[in-house]
Design a protein around this motif. Structure first.
Motif, PDB file in Angstrom:
ATOM      1  N   MET A   1       0.836  -1.199   0.000  1.00 52.30           N
ATOM      2  CA  MET A   1       0.000   0.000   0.000  1.00 52.30           C
ATOM      3  C   MET A   1       0.873   1.252   0.000  1.00 52.30           C
ATOM      4  O   MET A   1       1.803   1.369   0.784  1.00 52.30           O
ATOM      5  N   ILE A   2       0.567   2.187  -0.900  1.00 51.31           N
ATOM      6  CA  ILE A   2       1.237   3.472  -0.900  1.00 51.31           C
ATOM      7  C   ILE A   2       0.783   4.261   0.328  1.00 51.31           C
ATOM      8  O   ILE A   2      -0.408   4.328   0.634  1.00 51.31           O
ATOM      9  N   ILE A   3       1.732   4.852   1.040  1.00 46.81           N
ATOM     10  CA  ILE A   3       1.413   5.690   2.194  1.00 46.81           C
ATOM     11  C   ILE A   3       2.001   7.081   1.968  1.00 46.81           C
ATOM     12  O   ILE A   3       3.175   7.219   1.610  1.00 46.81           O
ATOM     13  N   VAL A   4       1.170   8.092   2.171  1.00 50.62           N
ATOM     14  CA  VAL A   4       1.592   9.486   2.069  1.00 50.62           C
ATOM     15  C   VAL A   4       1.549  10.104   3.464  1.00 50.62           C
ATOM     16  O   VAL A   4       0.495  10.112   4.108  1.00 50.62           O
ATOM     17  N   ASP A   5       2.667  10.596   3.909  1.00 56.13           N
ATOM     18  CA  ASP A   5       2.730  11.342   5.167  1.00 56.13           C
ATOM     19  C   ASP A   5       2.360  12.782   4.840  1.00 56.13           C
ATOM     20  O   ASP A   5       3.144  13.516   4.245  1.00 56.13           O
ATOM     21  N   ALA A   6       1.160  13.197   5.238  1.00 56.92           N
ATOM     22  CA  ALA A   6       0.647  14.510   4.842  1.00 56.92           C
ATOM     23  C   ALA A   6       1.091  15.639   5.759  1.00 56.92           C
ATOM     24  O   ALA A   6       0.625  16.777   5.594  1.00 56.92           O
ATOM     25  N   HIS A   7       1.998  15.343   6.696  1.00 55.12           N
ATOM     26  CA  HIS A   7       2.423  16.418   7.606  1.00 55.12           C
ATOM     27  C   HIS A   7       3.765  16.084   8.240  1.00 55.12           C
ATOM     28  O   HIS A   7       3.833  15.426   9.272  1.00 55.12           O
ATOM     29  N   GLN A   8       4.835  16.556   7.620  1.00 51.67           N
ATOM     30  CA  GLN A   8       6.161  16.407   8.226  1.00 51.67           C
ATOM     31  C   GLN A   8       6.969  17.683   8.013  1.00 51.67           C
ATOM     32  O   GLN A   8       6.621  18.516   7.179  1.00 51.67           O
ATOM     33  N   HIS A   9       7.999  17.837   8.815  1.00 54.93           N
ATOM     34  CA  HIS A   9       8.800  19.061   8.793  1.00 54.93           C
ATOM     35  C   HIS A   9      10.273  18.735   8.579  1.00 54.93           C
ATOM     36  O   HIS A   9      10.748  17.649   8.923  1.00 54.93           O
ATOM     37  N   TYR A  10      10.986  19.721   8.042  1.00 51.38           N
ATOM     38  CA  TYR A  10      12.437  19.796   8.131  1.00 51.38           C
ATOM     39  C   TYR A  10      12.756  21.181   8.676  1.00 51.38           C
ATOM     40  O   TYR A  10      12.030  22.147   8.411  1.00 51.38           O
ATOM     41  N   TRP A  11      13.841  21.297   9.448  1.00 48.88           N
ATOM     42  CA  TRP A  11      14.269  22.626   9.843  1.00 48.88           C
ATOM     43  C   TRP A  11      15.759  22.653  10.145  1.00 48.88           C
ATOM     44  O   TRP A  11      16.376  21.631  10.431  1.00 48.88           O
ATOM     45  N   GLN A  12      16.300  23.851  10.066  1.00 46.68           N
ATOM     46  CA  GLN A  12      17.711  24.098  10.313  1.00 46.68           C
ATOM     47  C   GLN A  12      17.805  25.335  11.215  1.00 46.68           C
ATOM     48  O   GLN A  12      17.727  26.476  10.752  1.00 46.68           O
ATOM     49  N   PRO A  13      17.940  25.140  12.552  1.00 46.60           N
ATOM     50  CA  PRO A  13      17.899  26.271  13.486  1.00 46.60           C
ATOM     51  C   PRO A  13      18.890  27.389  13.185  1.00 46.60           C
ATOM     52  O   PRO A  13      18.629  28.555  13.494  1.00 46.60           O
ATOM     53  N   SER A  14      20.024  27.064  12.574  1.00 44.54           N
ATOM     54  CA  SER A  14      21.017  28.098  12.291  1.00 44.54           C
ATOM     55  C   SER A  14      20.501  29.146  11.309  1.00 44.54           C
ATOM     56  O   SER A  14      21.086  30.236  11.198  1.00 44.54           O
ATOM     57  N   ARG A  15      19.389  28.874  10.638  1.00 42.46           N
ATOM     58  CA  ARG A  15      18.795  29.865   9.740  1.00 42.46           C
ATOM     59  C   ARG A  15      18.256  31.054  10.531  1.00 42.46           C
ATOM     60  O   ARG A  15      18.116  32.155  10.003  1.00 42.46           O
ATOM     61  N   GLY A  16      17.840  30.823  11.799  1.00 42.86           N
ATOM     62  CA  GLY A  16      17.489  31.918  12.682  1.00 42.86           C
ATOM     63  C   GLY A  16      16.052  32.382  12.684  1.00 42.86           C
ATOM     64  O   GLY A  16      15.750  33.409  13.305  1.00 42.86           O
ATOM     65  N   ASP A  17      15.128  31.666  12.013  1.00 44.16           N
ATOM     66  CA  ASP A  17      13.744  32.156  11.997  1.00 44.16           C
ATOM     67  C   ASP A  17      12.748  31.191  12.654  1.00 44.16           C
ATOM     68  O   ASP A  17      11.548  31.274  12.407  1.00 44.16           O
ATOM     69  N   TYR A  18      13.238  30.302  13.498  1.00 41.60           N
ATOM     70  CA  TYR A  18      12.365  29.360  14.208  1.00 41.60           C
ATOM     71  C   TYR A  18      12.240  29.796  15.673  1.00 41.60           C
ATOM     72  O   TYR A  18      12.704  29.114  16.591  1.00 41.60           O
ATOM     73  N   LEU A 229     -10.476  12.408   6.533  1.00 47.10           N
ATOM     74  CA  LEU A 229      -9.355  12.317   7.464  1.00 47.10           C
ATOM     75  C   LEU A 229      -8.074  12.005   6.696  1.00 47.10           C
ATOM     76  O   LEU A 229      -8.076  11.190   5.770  1.00 47.10           O
ATOM     77  N   ILE A 230      -6.986  12.660   7.105  1.00 48.50           N
ATOM     78  CA  ILE A 230      -5.705  12.553   6.405  1.00 48.50           C
ATOM     79  C   ILE A 230      -4.617  12.293   7.441  1.00 48.50           C
ATOM     80  O   ILE A 230      -4.432  13.090   8.373  1.00 48.50           O
ATOM     81  N   TRP A 231      -3.871  11.207   7.258  1.00 54.82           N
ATOM     82  CA  TRP A 231      -2.829  10.872   8.232  1.00 54.82           C
ATOM     83  C   TRP A 231      -1.564  11.693   8.011  1.00 54.82           C
ATOM     84  O   TRP A 231      -1.144  11.958   6.880  1.00 54.82           O
ATOM     85  N   GLY A 232      -0.944  12.084   9.129  1.00 58.80           N
ATOM     86  CA  GLY A 232       0.362  12.742   9.079  1.00 58.80           C
ATOM     87  C   GLY A 232       1.194  12.340  10.287  1.00 58.80           C
ATOM     88  O   GLY A 232       0.655  12.029  11.354  1.00 58.80           O
ATOM     89  N   SER A 233       2.503  12.371  10.134  1.00 59.88           N
ATOM     90  CA  SER A 233       3.391  11.956  11.228  1.00 59.88           C
ATOM     91  C   SER A 233       3.674  13.079  12.214  1.00 59.88           C
ATOM     92  O   SER A 233       3.902  12.838  13.394  1.00 59.88           O
ATOM     93  N   ASP A 234       3.714  14.318  11.721  1.00 57.19           N
ATOM     94  CA  ASP A 234       4.196  15.465  12.492  1.00 57.19           C
ATOM     95  C   ASP A 234       5.631  15.237  12.971  1.00 57.19           C
ATOM     96  O   ASP A 234       6.027  15.704  14.036  1.00 57.19           O
TER      97      ASP A 234
END
Length: 292
Positions: A1-18, A229-234
């Motif tokens: 079964m194809i699974i789509v994670d509809a909610h995930q993040h990437y971030w890089q704190p050194s960018r300074g806007d988080y 309903l839409i699944w996401g990992s967060d």
């Protein structure tokens, strides 16, 4: 079964806007990039994902476009735009151009705003008009204090394609179920509104067992049905309470319990339809057989 994670993040704190990371658990105050997720996502059997903004800047949205181009599993980006800017339409158009097909929605970080009525401000009408005109979606990152304003916004924009992030962040730790379900009942009357089955484990207080989320999940299926309903990992916020694969297993089991036979919808088809993503083209990009 194809699974789509509809909610995930990437971030890089050194960018300074988080800015929100200053008050986040220490384990989250580091970079989380494609290299950190690749093996875990593959082991869990998740094929595609929608990348969601984590900083209130248009620069971060452009940064996510660059990360997405190096992570072929990412099929869309939910970005951020200054919705109160006089030139909000031009700003949205610039992001659409920069994303070259990746931008699928926008998300202001409403949960961090002091004004619980911000979403209902008439000054935002033009921004929401533009979101609709550009056929983009709106991710509602709200908590219970903001649900009244969200309902008022939906009455003003009844055709708005909106998804409620993390089920509206119910106060599971406080046991305030009745207040939350009353808002969910009203929101579910808005046909275009979808809801993300995400972020629930991180709302648990100590020493609550994860079974405490089940009444909330049952209520979501009762109100929205499996079609909305839409699944996401967060991920990586999820990592403060559970592993990627554990939350996926919990969500799959609960979906089979409350909507038997609907896993393909909740875990892939609904996300692809809501965010207008072409799964067949994404499979081709990953050199996957068309029928898989």
């Amino acid at each position: 079964m194809i699974i789509v994670d509809a909610h995930q993040h990437y971030w890089q704190p050194s960018r300074g806007d988080y800015g929100w990371l200053a008050d986040a658990p220490a384990s989250l105050r580091r970079s989380f990039l494609p290299v950190d997720l690749l093996a875990e996502r593959k082991a869990a059997g998740v094929t595609f994902s929608v990348l969601v903004q984590a900083a209130p800047t248009e620069q971060e949205t452009r940064y996510l476009f660059e990360l997405a181009r190096h992570d072929p599993a990412v099929i869309g980006v939910v970005g951020w735009v200054d919705m109160e800017a006089d030139d909000v339409g031009a700003r949205i158009d610039a992001l659409i151009h920069a994303g070259d097909g990746l931008l699928c929605g926008l998300r202001p970080m409403v949960q961090d705003m002091a004004d619980p009525d911000w979403l209902a401000k008439p000054s935002l009408d033009r921004a929401f008009d533009c979101i609709q005109e550009r056929c983009l979606s709106f991710d509602a990152l709200v908590g219970m204090p903001h649900l009244s304003a969200l309902c008022r916004r939906l009455r003003r924009h009844p055709q708005l394609k909106v998804v409620l992030d993390h089920a509206g962040k119910p106060a599971i730790g406080d046991g305030r179920f009745d207040q939350w379900t009353a808002w969910i009942d009203e929101l579910s009357q808005h046909p275009p509104l979808h809801c993300k089955l995400s972020g629930l484990l991180t709302l648990l207080g100590e020493p609550m067992h994860e079974d405490a989320i089940e009444p909330y999940v049952a209520d979501l299926f009762a109100h929205f049905g499996a079609a909305r309903l839409i699944w996401g990992s967060d991920w990586p916020v999820l990592t403060t309470h559970a592993s990627f694969s554990h939350w996926l297993t919990v969500a799959l089991n609960l979906t089979e319990r409350y909507a038997p036979g609907s896993q393909a919808d909740v875990f892939a088809a609904n996300a692809a339809r809501f965010y207008a993503r072409d799964i067949a083209a994404a499979k081709t990009r990953l050199n996957m057989p068309a029928a898989s």
